[in-house]
Scaffold this motif. Structure first.
Motif, PDB file in Angstrom:
ATOM      1  N   SER A 103       0.830  -1.213   0.000  1.00  0.00           N
ATOM      2  CA  SER A 103       0.000   0.000   0.000  1.00  0.00           C
ATOM      3  C   SER A 103       0.860   1.258   0.000  1.00  0.00           C
ATOM      4  O   SER A 103       1.924   1.286   0.617  1.00  0.00           O
ATOM      5  CB  SER A 103      -0.892   0.017   1.237  1.00  0.00           C
ATOM      6  OG  SER A 103      -1.953  -0.903   1.076  1.00  0.00           O
ATOM      7  N   ILE A 104       0.384   2.291  -0.678  1.00  0.00           N
ATOM      8  CA  ILE A 104       1.046   3.590  -0.529  1.00  0.00           C
ATOM      9  C   ILE A 104       0.266   4.388   0.516  1.00  0.00           C
ATOM     10  O   ILE A 104      -0.930   4.186   0.699  1.00  0.00           O
ATOM     11  CB  ILE A 104       1.192   4.356  -1.869  1.00  0.00           C
ATOM     12  CG1 ILE A 104      -0.152   4.642  -2.521  1.00  0.00           C
ATOM     13  CG2 ILE A 104       2.073   3.580  -2.820  1.00  0.00           C
ATOM     14  CD1 ILE A 104      -0.023   5.520  -3.779  1.00  0.00           C
ATOM     15  N   PHE A 296      -4.117  -9.394  11.684  1.00  0.00           N
ATOM     16  CA  PHE A 296      -4.243  -8.947  10.284  1.00  0.00           C
ATOM     17  C   PHE A 296      -3.128  -7.969   9.928  1.00  0.00           C
ATOM     18  O   PHE A 296      -2.450  -7.433  10.799  1.00  0.00           O
ATOM     19  CB  PHE A 296      -5.629  -8.343  10.010  1.00  0.00           C
ATOM     20  CG  PHE A 296      -6.065  -7.274  10.979  1.00  0.00           C
ATOM     21  CD1 PHE A 296      -6.591  -7.606  12.225  1.00  0.00           C
ATOM     22  CD2 PHE A 296      -5.974  -5.936  10.630  1.00  0.00           C
ATOM     23  CE1 PHE A 296      -7.016  -6.626  13.112  1.00  0.00           C
ATOM     24  CE2 PHE A 296      -6.397  -4.946  11.509  1.00  0.00           C
ATOM     25  CZ  PHE A 296      -6.913  -5.290  12.765  1.00  0.00           C
ATOM     26  N   SER A 297      -2.966  -7.753   8.616  1.00  0.00           N
ATOM     27  CA  SER A 297      -1.879  -6.910   8.113  1.00  0.00           C
ATOM     28  C   SER A 297      -2.255  -5.438   8.112  1.00  0.00           C
ATOM     29  O   SER A 297      -3.414  -5.082   7.894  1.00  0.00           O
ATOM     30  CB  SER A 297      -1.536  -7.286   6.669  1.00  0.00           C
ATOM     31  OG  SER A 297      -0.929  -8.539   6.613  1.00  0.00           O
ATOM     32  N   GLY A 298      -1.252  -4.585   8.267  1.00  0.00           N
ATOM     33  CA  GLY A 298      -1.481  -3.143   8.186  1.00  0.00           C
ATOM     34  C   GLY A 298      -1.432  -2.621   6.758  1.00  0.00           C
ATOM     35  O   GLY A 298      -1.980  -1.566   6.456  1.00  0.00           O
ATOM     36  N   ASP A 299      -0.764  -3.366   5.859  1.00  0.00           N
ATOM     37  CA  ASP A 299      -0.522  -2.809   4.521  1.00  0.00           C
ATOM     38  C   ASP A 299      -1.239  -3.540   3.401  1.00  0.00           C
ATOM     39  O   ASP A 299      -0.925  -3.363   2.228  1.00  0.00           O
ATOM     40  CB  ASP A 299       0.986  -2.754   4.239  1.00  0.00           C
ATOM     41  CG  ASP A 299       1.682  -4.089   4.426  1.00  0.00           C
ATOM     42  OD1 ASP A 299       1.030  -5.045   4.884  1.00  0.00           O
ATOM     43  OD2 ASP A 299       2.881  -4.171   4.121  1.00  0.00           O
ATOM     44  N   LYS A 300      -2.189  -4.389   3.744  1.00  0.00           N
ATOM     45  CA  LYS A 300      -3.004  -4.998   2.683  1.00  0.00           C
ATOM     46  C   LYS A 300      -4.220  -4.086   2.476  1.00  0.00           C
ATOM     47  O   LYS A 300      -4.040  -2.902   2.218  1.00  0.00           O
ATOM     48  CB  LYS A 300      -3.374  -6.430   3.052  1.00  0.00           C
ATOM     49  CG  LYS A 300      -2.166  -7.373   2.980  1.00  0.00           C
ATOM     50  CD  LYS A 300      -2.577  -8.814   3.252  1.00  0.00           C
ATOM     51  CE  LYS A 300      -1.391  -9.756   3.150  1.00  0.00           C
ATOM     52  NZ  LYS A 300      -1.753 -11.106   3.652  1.00  0.00           N
ATOM     53  N   GLY A 303      -4.523  -0.504   4.013  1.00  0.00           N
ATOM     54  CA  GLY A 303      -3.941   0.648   3.331  1.00  0.00           C
ATOM     55  C   GLY A 303      -2.963   1.473   4.148  1.00  0.00           C
ATOM     56  O   GLY A 303      -2.725   2.645   3.852  1.00  0.00           O
ATOM     57  N   GLY A 304      -2.387   0.868   5.170  1.00  0.00           N
ATOM     58  CA  GLY A 304      -1.413   1.583   5.995  1.00  0.00           C
ATOM     59  C   GLY A 304      -0.005   1.068   5.767  1.00  0.00           C
ATOM     60  O   GLY A 304       0.297   0.493   4.718  1.00  0.00           O
ATOM     61  N   MET A 334       8.453   5.354  13.022  1.00  0.00           N
ATOM     62  CA  MET A 334       7.938   5.879  11.751  1.00  0.00           C
ATOM     63  C   MET A 334       6.710   5.084  11.312  1.00  0.00           C
ATOM     64  O   MET A 334       5.727   5.640  10.825  1.00  0.00           O
ATOM     65  CB  MET A 334       9.025   5.827  10.684  1.00  0.00           C
ATOM     66  CG  MET A 334      10.135   6.822  10.961  1.00  0.00           C
ATOM     67  SD  MET A 334      11.361   6.837   9.661  1.00  0.00           S
ATOM     68  CE  MET A 334      12.392   5.486  10.159  1.00  0.00           C
ATOM     69  N   THR A 335       6.786   3.791  11.499  1.00  0.00           N
ATOM     70  CA  THR A 335       5.640   2.944  11.151  1.00  0.00           C
ATOM     71  C   THR A 335       4.460   3.253  12.066  1.00  0.00           C
ATOM     72  O   THR A 335       3.317   3.333  11.620  1.00  0.00           O
ATOM     73  CB  THR A 335       6.038   1.465  11.281  1.00  0.00           C
ATOM     74  OG1 THR A 335       7.227   1.258  10.548  1.00  0.00           O
ATOM     75  CG2 THR A 335       4.945   0.570  10.777  1.00  0.00           C
ATOM     76  N   LEU A 336       4.750   3.416  13.363  1.00  0.00           N
ATOM     77  CA  LEU A 336       3.685   3.737  14.311  1.00  0.00           C
ATOM     78  C   LEU A 336       2.986   5.033  13.940  1.00  0.00           C
ATOM     79  O   LEU A 336       1.760   5.136  14.002  1.00  0.00           O
ATOM     80  CB  LEU A 336       4.268   3.876  15.720  1.00  0.00           C
ATOM     81  CG  LEU A 336       4.205   2.635  16.600  1.00  0.00           C
ATOM     82  CD1 LEU A 336       5.017   2.855  17.862  1.00  0.00           C
ATOM     83  CD2 LEU A 336       2.770   2.268  16.945  1.00  0.00           C
ATOM     84  N   ALA A 337       3.767   6.016  13.535  1.00  0.00           N
ATOM     85  CA  ALA A 337       3.190   7.309  13.158  1.00  0.00           C
ATOM     86  C   ALA A 337       2.258   7.147  11.958  1.00  0.00           C
ATOM     87  O   ALA A 337       1.134   7.666  11.937  1.00  0.00           O
ATOM     88  CB  ALA A 337       4.307   8.300  12.829  1.00  0.00           C
ATOM     89  N   ALA A 338       2.711   6.388  10.960  1.00  0.00           N
ATOM     90  CA  ALA A 338       1.886   6.173   9.761  1.00  0.00           C
ATOM     91  C   ALA A 338       0.642   5.367  10.109  1.00  0.00           C
ATOM     92  O   ALA A 338      -0.459   5.648   9.624  1.00  0.00           O
ATOM     93  CB  ALA A 338       2.704   5.449   8.699  1.00  0.00           C
ATOM     94  N   LEU A 339       0.816   4.382  10.973  1.00  0.00           N
ATOM     95  CA  LEU A 339      -0.318   3.532  11.353  1.00  0.00           C
ATOM     96  C   LEU A 339      -1.356   4.338  12.130  1.00  0.00           C
ATOM     97  O   LEU A 339      -2.559   4.239  11.874  1.00  0.00           O
ATOM     98  CB  LEU A 339       0.201   2.341  12.178  1.00  0.00           C
ATOM     99  CG  LEU A 339      -0.820   1.289  12.572  1.00  0.00           C
ATOM    100  CD1 LEU A 339      -1.496   0.685  11.346  1.00  0.00           C
ATOM    101  CD2 LEU A 339      -0.163   0.174  13.400  1.00  0.00           C
ATOM    102  N   GLU A 340      -0.890   5.136  13.071  1.00  0.00           N
ATOM    103  CA  GLU A 340      -1.821   5.941  13.866  1.00  0.00           C
ATOM    104  C   GLU A 340      -2.663   6.852  12.962  1.00  0.00           C
ATOM    105  O   GLU A 340      -3.892   6.913  13.083  1.00  0.00           O
ATOM    106  CB  GLU A 340      -1.066   6.793  14.903  1.00  0.00           C
ATOM    107  CG  GLU A 340      -2.035   7.617  15.753  1.00  0.00           C
ATOM    108  CD  GLU A 340      -1.357   8.581  16.721  1.00  0.00           C
ATOM    109  OE1 GLU A 340      -0.132   8.482  16.933  1.00  0.00           O
ATOM    110  OE2 GLU A 340      -2.074   9.439  17.253  1.00  0.00           O
TER     111      GLU A 340
END
Ligand SMILES: *Cc1c(COP(=O)(O)O)cnc(C)c1O
Length: 471
Positions: A103-104, A296-300, A303-304, A334-340
């Motif tokens: 995902s972008i 579950f995945s964050g980037d499927k 979309g994160g 960095m991942t946490l920030a994007a996920l949040e």
């Protein structure tokens, strides 16, 4: 061949090549060690070519002229000095393209990453109390609100989530799973292998096509630690099949006092069927059905960023959080920030669909896709100036990422053929463009699926095609 010896003796010494004006200039603009290494590599390759030349003719074709080595050295230096992990244009139409980064991120998520990456942050600091805190707090409440689960956490990816859950809940104990759900997700992730790696003893029940509740019931014994249900993300079975619904598994687990885990794969947080896509089990449904642990995945489909999300009953999530592996598998800031930021968008589903590129691309209206394809075809014809045939056609895109495997999203593509190039050569040239363009090839034509092409990328594709045609 006497000449071979002579050729070998004539190879210029490293110092001599380094002293060439062009190479000296290269060394002024690049790290000297990189240039020296490139010179050594090119000379070693020349030596190998001499040794491997099968006859005199091939030997004679080799140039020993130091000046002829300069382009090779320059290419090698620029290869080392340019980033290996870099941007590409995804013109395949596969929205969650695992090889192209799945995902972008939404611009909001990107801003959040930038902010925590370039500044100090509250990663593990409670501003109210002025005390040390925990990095899970940034996503836990959001996940609880969005999914309705009691508790939540996140780790590095879904493979890590499954591994952590099995290690924490079933190490040395039996895990019961249907034979129809012992799936492989990409080459390196097979459910049975992860179970073994997590220290669990695999207890398969049922058959490939049919598994019944009584199969689970009959297999439960004193060593059973977990009942596991795995979503067969990347394939679908049709015909004479039966699986045990999660709800029935949960009832059985409650009766026998054994927890039930559901590995959902793709994390769908909104009802996609409502938007015309086929049914994909959602996280909320698993929570409602009563699963104790859901991964579950964050980037499927979520979309994160790459992440493994775990939601479920508080007792079990606490056990996972306290396990030593949780530290090894934890998320980076960095991942946490994007996920949040991505999760926050889900507080309003309409906002999520608008702002999260993965959802947005899956749900782009036909009229918009047609307009984009018309625009791209027009630009390609302009730069092609008669040397390129470009046609807009109706086609289908795939969701990808092992999600919605049967879904065929109606799309519009530009199907192109260059006069002077085969489709394979055209595809390869696009792949080697300054901003690589990744396309499909079908029936000797290059296919640009506009679903995954961003508006601003149309000009870049036209530019790439123009320089390919002008070569
Ligand atoms: C994709 C998938 C995984 C692995 O998830 P990653 O985020 O790629 O680690 C595990 N289980 C299922 C069912 C999946 O679909």
């Amino acid at each position: 061949m006497v000449e071979r010896e002579e050729y070998l003796r004539s190879i210029s010494p490293v110092d001599e090549v380094l002293a060439l004006a062009a190479v000296e200039e290269l060394a002024e603009n690049n790290p000297k060690a990189v240039v020296t290494q490139a010179v050594r590599t090119v000379l070693a390759e020349l030596r190998r070519s001499i040794l491997e030349a099968k006859d005199e003719e091939r030997l004679k074709a080799l140039s020993l002229e130091p000046a002829d080595l300069v382009p090779l050295i320059t290419d090698l230096v620029s290869e080392v000095m340019s980033p290996s992990l870099r941007r590409v244009i995804n013109a395949t139409g596969v929205v969650v393209h695992t090889n192209l980064g799945r995902s972008i991120l939404s611009p909001l998520a990107v801003d959040a990453v930038l902010s925590v990456a370039s500044n100090y942050s509250t990663l593990e600091f409670d501003l109210k109390e002025g005390k040390r805190s925990n990095r899970q707090v940034h996503i836990e409440d959001l996940l609880v609100t969005i999914t309705g689960a009691e508790s939540a956490m996140a780790v590095n990816n879904n493979a890590a989530a499954v591994f952590l859950a099995l290690s924490a809940l079933a190490n040395g104990k039996e895990v019961i799973i249907s034979r129809g759900e012992l799936v492989e997700i990409g080459g390196s992730f097979r459910i049975p292998d992860v179970m073994v790696a997590g220290g669990a003893i695999l207890c398969e029940v049922g058959t490939t096509n049919k598994t019944h509740l009584k199969d689970f019931d009959g297999a439960i014994g004193p060593e059973t630690a977990l009942l596991l249900k795995v979503h067969t993300s990347n394939f679908a079975m049709r015909g004479f099949t039966a699986e045990v619904p999660l709800k029935e598994l949960v009832e059985l687990g409650a009766k026998k006092n054994i927890p039930v885990m559901h590995d959902l794969g793709s994390g769908v947080l909104i009802d996609l069927a409502q938007y015309g896509l086929s049914y994909e089990p959602g996280v909320k449904e698993s929570v409602l059905a009563g699963a104790d642990i859901i991964t579950f995945s964050g980037d499927k489909l979520l979309g994160g960023p790459q992440a493994g999300l775990i939601v479920g009953k508080k007792d079990f999530i606490e056990r996972l959080k306290g396990h030593p592996l949780a530290r090894a598998l934890r998320l980076d800031k960095m991942t946490l920030a994007a996920l949040e930021e991505t999760l926050r968008l889900y507080l309003d589903p309409a906002q999520a669909i608008k702002e999260i590129p993965t959802l947005n691309m899956m749900l782009t209206p036909q009229a918009e896709l047609k307009k984009r394809a018309d625009g791209l075809a027009k630009r390609l014809r302009e730069v092609g100036a008669g040397r390129l045939n470009a046609q807009v056609m109706a086609d289908h895109s795939k969701v990808g990422g092992g999600a919605l495997p049967l879904e065929e999203l109606p799309t519009f593509v530009v199907s192109a053929a260059a006069e002077s190039l085969s489709a394979a050569a055209f595809e390869a040239a696009l792949r080697r463009a300054e901003t690589p363009v990744i396309v499909r090839v079908k029936d000797e034509r290059v296919i640009f699926d506009v679903r995954t092409i961003q508006r601003s990328e149309i000009a870049e594709i036209a530019e790439a095609v123009q320089s390919i045609l002008n070569l």
